[in-house]
Write an enzyme that holds these catalytic residues in place. Structure first.
Site, PDB file in Angstrom:
ATOM      1  N   ASN A 144       0.794  -1.141   0.030  1.00 21.52           N
ATOM      2  CA  ASN A 144       0.019  -0.050  -0.055  1.00 21.52           C
ATOM      3  C   ASN A 144       0.870   1.151   0.238  1.00 21.52           C
ATOM      4  O   ASN A 144       2.106   1.136   0.204  1.00 21.52           O
ATOM      5  CB  ASN A 144      -0.937  -0.123   1.149  1.00 21.52           C
ATOM      6  CG  ASN A 144      -0.210  -0.237   2.598  1.00 21.52           C
ATOM      7  OD1 ASN A 144       0.850   0.461   3.025  1.00 21.52           O
ATOM      8  ND2 ASN A 144      -0.766  -1.176   3.172  1.00 21.52           N
ATOM      9  N   GLU A 200       0.779  10.849   6.145  1.00 18.88           N
ATOM     10  CA  GLU A 200       2.011  10.032   6.083  1.00 18.88           C
ATOM     11  C   GLU A 200       2.609   9.268   7.411  1.00 18.88           C
ATOM     12  O   GLU A 200       2.116   9.686   8.191  1.00 18.88           O
ATOM     13  CB  GLU A 200       3.251  10.783   5.539  1.00 18.88           C
ATOM     14  CG  GLU A 200       3.162  11.368   4.009  1.00 18.88           C
ATOM     15  CD  GLU A 200       4.232  11.990   3.412  1.00 18.88           C
ATOM     16  OE1 GLU A 200       5.277  11.964   4.287  1.00 18.88           O
ATOM     17  OE2 GLU A 200       4.298  12.226   2.290  1.00 18.88           O
ATOM     18  N   SER A 201       3.255   8.091   7.253  1.00 17.84           N
ATOM     19  CA  SER A 201       3.624   7.166   8.070  1.00 17.84           C
ATOM     20  C   SER A 201       2.577   6.984   9.104  1.00 17.84           C
ATOM     21  O   SER A 201       2.690   6.632  10.380  1.00 17.84           O
ATOM     22  CB  SER A 201       4.693   8.170   9.121  1.00 17.84           C
ATOM     23  OG  SER A 201       5.922   8.512   8.364  1.00 17.84           O
ATOM     24  N   ARG A 202       1.366   6.927   8.744  1.00 22.59           N
ATOM     25  CA  ARG A 202       0.204   6.453   9.626  1.00 22.59           C
ATOM     26  C   ARG A 202       0.019   7.440  10.651  1.00 22.59           C
ATOM     27  O   ARG A 202      -0.693   6.993  11.693  1.00 22.59           O
ATOM     28  CB  ARG A 202       0.283   4.841  10.016  1.00 22.59           C
ATOM     29  CG  ARG A 202       0.542   4.002   8.959  1.00 22.59           C
ATOM     30  CD  ARG A 202      -0.655   3.980   8.306  1.00 22.59           C
ATOM     31  NE  ARG A 202      -0.601   2.708   7.035  1.00 22.59           N
ATOM     32  CZ  ARG A 202      -0.017   2.885   5.917  1.00 22.59           C
ATOM     33  NH1 ARG A 202       0.107   4.108   5.432  1.00 22.59           N
ATOM     34  NH2 ARG A 202      -0.113   1.844   4.868  1.00 22.59           N
ATOM     35  N   LEU A 203       0.446   8.579  10.631  1.00 19.22           N
ATOM     36  CA  LEU A 203       0.216   9.530  11.586  1.00 19.22           C
ATOM     37  C   LEU A 203      -1.080  10.500  11.326  1.00 19.22           C
ATOM     38  O   LEU A 203      -0.612  11.721  10.785  1.00 19.22           O
ATOM     39  CB  LEU A 203       1.497  10.366  11.868  1.00 19.22           C
ATOM     40  CG  LEU A 203       2.673   9.653  12.364  1.00 19.22           C
ATOM     41  CD1 LEU A 203       3.897  10.427  12.498  1.00 19.22           C
ATOM     42  CD2 LEU A 203       2.413   9.033  13.665  1.00 19.22           C
TER      43      LEU A 203
END
Length: 242
Positions: free
Chosen positions: A32, A216-219
């Site tokens: 993903n 981004e970065s799941r943040l």
């Protein structure tokens, strides 16, 4: 400066449960991409979750997100607590709640809601990297209210609503088609088919609505609206950790 997290006082060690190989998994870590299309700040939000939802929904429509009215409706049966979910279409939004239409006689959702009126909706607009979660108490719309929407459906869908004992077991497709022919015969001389008593609108009156913007970065950026009761118009808005 030291970092403190009450739920994790030290870095976790690598898993050693012996299940380190992905070869026996049917699906493992599908690829993903990062979420990077937008951000969400408190200054972007409306005081009301209803107007905020309308803003996001309108944006999804104008951006040609496929079927942005699609949501997962989750219900839970009591006392077992067993949860079930299904994709539905949001058909109306009003200052009192989110409205969908379905069978409430024989369906699994109907059985769940008879024991537990709480339900949740989840919208996911992948193209905009956005989610909306809704939690609240359900109530049925009146026959008169349901008829207004029912009148907008094509005739075949009206017949189908009468013919389908939703979620009941069929011996075969032929049984369903036989019921359709029977209902068509009933209403062959009726121009406006009435809404079935077991079918109609369901309003979810929210006490919680969360708006989620992928980052981004799941943040991710997450903001949740909550209120003490369904009658209250005083919504509290808080940012949540991703």
């Amino acid at each position: 400066m030291a970092l403190h997290n009450s739920s994790c006082s030290s870095p976790p060690s690598a898993a050693t449960n012996g299940d380190s190989s992905a070869s026996d998994k049917l699906i493992f870590a599908p690829p993903n991409s990062q979420f990077s299309k937008s951000s969400l700040q408190s200054a972007d939000l409306s005081p009301s979750p209803f107007t905020q939802f309308h803003t996001w929904f309108s944006s999804a429509v104008s951006s040609r997100v496929p079927s942005p009215e699609t949501a997962v409706l989750s219900t839970a049966s009591l006392p077992s607590g067993r949860v079930s979910g299904r994709a539905v279409y949001l058909k109306e939004l009003s200052p009192t709640g989110f409205i969908l239409y379905s069978n409430f006689g024989t369906s699994r959702k109907a059985a769940d809601l008879r024991t537990n009126p709480w339900a949740a909706l989840t919208f996911f607009w992948r193209e905009q990297e956005r989610q909306v979660r809704v939690e609240g108490v359900t109530e049925r719309l009146s026959v008169e209210e349901s008829q207004v929407y029912f009148n907008t459906r094509v005739r075949g869908s009206k017949v189908g609503a009468w013919a389908s004992e939703q979620s009941s077991v069929l011996k075969g497709r032929e049984e369903l088609e036989s019921r359709v022919k029977e209902v068509e015969e009933w209403f062959k001389s009726v121009e406006e088919i009435p809404v079935p008593t077991f079918w109609g609108g369901l309003r979810i009156r929210p006490v919680l609505v969360e708006f989620w913007q992928g980052r981004e970065s799941r943040l991710h950026d997450r903001f949740v609206y909550t209120r003490e009761s369904m009658e209250s118009e005083d919504w509290k808005v808080e940012r949540l950790s991703p």
